[in-house]
Motif scaffolding. Structure first.
Motif, short mmCIF file in Angstrom:
data_model
loop_
_atom_site.label_atom_id
_atom_site.label_comp_id
_atom_site.label_asym_id
_atom_site.label_seq_id
_atom_site.Cartn_x
_atom_site.Cartn_y
_atom_site.Cartn_z
N GLY A 221 0.87 -1.27 -0.11
CA GLY A 221 0.08 0.00 -0.03
C GLY A 221 0.76 1.24 -0.07
N VAL A 222 1.92 1.11 0.81
CA VAL A 222 2.55 2.27 0.83
C VAL A 222 3.62 2.68 -0.50
CG1 VAL A 222 4.98 3.60 2.05
CG2 VAL A 222 3.20 1.92 3.48
N ALA A 223 3.89 1.32 -0.88
CA ALA A 223 4.73 1.61 -2.41
C ALA A 223 3.52 1.87 -3.49
CB ALA A 223 5.09 -0.05 -2.71
N GLU A 224 2.58 1.73 -3.53
CA GLU A 224 1.50 2.25 -4.35
C GLU A 224 1.36 3.57 -4.24
OE1 GLU A 224 -1.50 2.24 -7.27
OE2 GLU A 224 0.37 0.89 -7.10
N TYR A 225 1.08 4.07 -3.13
CA TYR A 225 0.90 5.54 -2.77
C TYR A 225 1.93 6.34 -3.25
CZ TYR A 225 0.28 9.93 -0.48
OH TYR A 225 0.07 11.25 -0.13
N GLU A 226 3.14 5.95 -3.04
CA GLU A 226 4.46 6.64 -3.37
C GLU A 226 4.42 6.74 -5.02
OE1 GLU A 226 6.18 8.48 -1.63
OE2 GLU A 226 6.07 7.63 0.50
N LEU A 244 -5.57 -1.95 -0.16
CA LEU A 244 -5.86 -1.73 1.40
C LEU A 244 -6.94 -2.75 1.96
CD1 LEU A 244 -5.43 2.02 1.65
CD2 LEU A 244 -3.89 0.39 2.70
N LYS A 245 -8.05 -2.78 0.88
CA LYS A 245 -9.10 -3.79 0.93
C LYS A 245 -8.66 -5.23 1.41
CE LYS A 245 -13.26 -1.70 -0.81
NZ LYS A 245 -14.30 -1.64 -1.73
N SER A 246 -7.76 -5.63 0.86
CA SER A 246 -6.88 -7.01 0.97
C SER A 246 -6.32 -6.79 2.47
CB SER A 246 -5.77 -7.22 -0.19
OG SER A 246 -6.61 -7.22 -1.26
N THR A 247 -5.50 -6.02 2.81
CA THR A 247 -4.98 -5.65 4.05
C THR A 247 -6.26 -5.99 5.39
OG1 THR A 247 -3.98 -4.06 3.16
CG2 THR A 247 -3.41 -4.55 5.55
N GLN A 248 -7.18 -5.26 4.89
CA GLN A 248 -8.68 -5.20 6.13
C GLN A 248 -9.09 -6.72 6.01
OE1 GLN A 248 -12.10 -2.97 4.76
NE2 GLN A 248 -11.98 -2.23 6.82
N VAL A 249 -9.23 -7.53 4.94
CA VAL A 249 -9.65 -8.70 4.94
C VAL A 249 -8.82 -9.63 5.54
CG1 VAL A 249 -10.06 -10.78 3.44
CG2 VAL A 249 -10.90 -8.43 2.74
N ALA A 250 -7.52 -9.52 5.33
CA ALA A 250 -6.35 -10.27 6.29
C ALA A 250 -6.68 -9.99 7.72
CB ALA A 250 -5.11 -10.23 5.81
#
Length: 279
Positions: A221-226, A244-250
């Protein structure tokens, strides 16, 4: 048909805590992981709002309010992603270093002592093997602990989850098994019935799998934002929302191992603390 190779029927087994409850650690040990969850939920809400605003702006190019709020939201999102709030406070309880294998070595030595006192001779090889095997297991465990501490130093997210899992109380002698009497008999006959230790290890492995996913997706997510903020006027946060939704699911899967009412207390405290993140 042929019998399946591989681990025993762990998918049918559920570990237990004390009594008949789920494995448990006091709520204060869950607070660091709860802060991570509130952080992830906040990021998802911000990026969803951002994508919604951008869509509206495309439909209504005259809206000056949105033209002002979108850059501010992008900056705030960047602050949260680049410099996350601290998930672990000095007052939080610490991660427990497991000493069970050391105790197991002591138990093996005590058993040998009892046998010699009772004049029960089982031969040198089994005695030596019993202690050597456990000593080897202890060395391996210590290596793993050392490696994990090194990984934790590079990730507060990882450490936050480990504080809870390392303090879990398991019942080390029994577990719930969702198999029929006939299936259970077959597993016993074929020596494939999992032990309580197998079930506990499998449970911890699954929790750690979801913890690792949270850590990896957040880094993505950080890499994608940058990457996106370097695109000038053509910033597109659709992919960031997906990551970020994948992060939330995990993260939700990790929390699904915990009784809802226990998680609720820690999440409410973390939610109140998160007010301080906003400018």
């Amino acid at each position: 048909g042929e019998e399946e190779e591989g681990p025993p029927s762990l998918y049918l087994a559920q570990p237990m805590g004390e009594g008949n409850a789920k494995p448990y650690a006091p709520p204060e040990y869950l607070l660091p992981a709860a802060r991570v969850k509130v952080y992830i939920d906040t990021l998802v809400a911000i990026v969803q709002d951002l994508n919604k605003q951008q869509k509206q702006q495309q439909n209504d190019a005259t809206s000056t309010t949105q033209q002002q709020t979108i850059p501010n939201t992008i900056i705030f999102l960047g602050v949260l992603l680049r410099t996350p709030p601290s998930f672990i406070q000095p007052t939080d309880p610490k991660r427990k270093v497991d000493t069970s294998t050391k105790n197991a070595v002591q138990v093996a030595l005590e058993k040998q002592k009892q046998r010699s006192e009772n004049s029960i001779e089982v031969g040198l090889a089994p005695q030596a093997f019993e202690v050597l095997e456990l000593s080897g297991e202890r060395r391996q465990w210590n290596r793993l602990q050392k490696q994990e501490r090194a990984r934790e130093n590079g990730s507060e997210v990882r450490r936050a989850f480990n504080i809870y899992t390392s303090n879990l109380i398991y019942n080390d002698s029994k577990y719930k098994f969702a198999a029929s009497v006939e299936e259970k008999r077959n597993l016993i006959r074929n020596n494939k019935l999992p032990t309580a230790t197998d079930v506990i290890r499998s449970d911890l492995d699954l929790r750690d799998l979801f913890r690792n996913q949270v850590q990896t997706y957040l880094e993505d997510g950080v890499a994608e934002y940058e990457y996106q903020v370097k695109q000038g006027d053509s910033i597109d946060f659709v992919e960031l929302e997906s990551v970020l939704k994948s992060t939330q699911v995990a993260c939700d899967k990790w929390f699904s191992f915990i009784e809802e009412k226990e998680a609720k207390v820690a999440l409410e405290v973390a939610q109140q603390e998160s007010v301080a993140w906003y400018p």
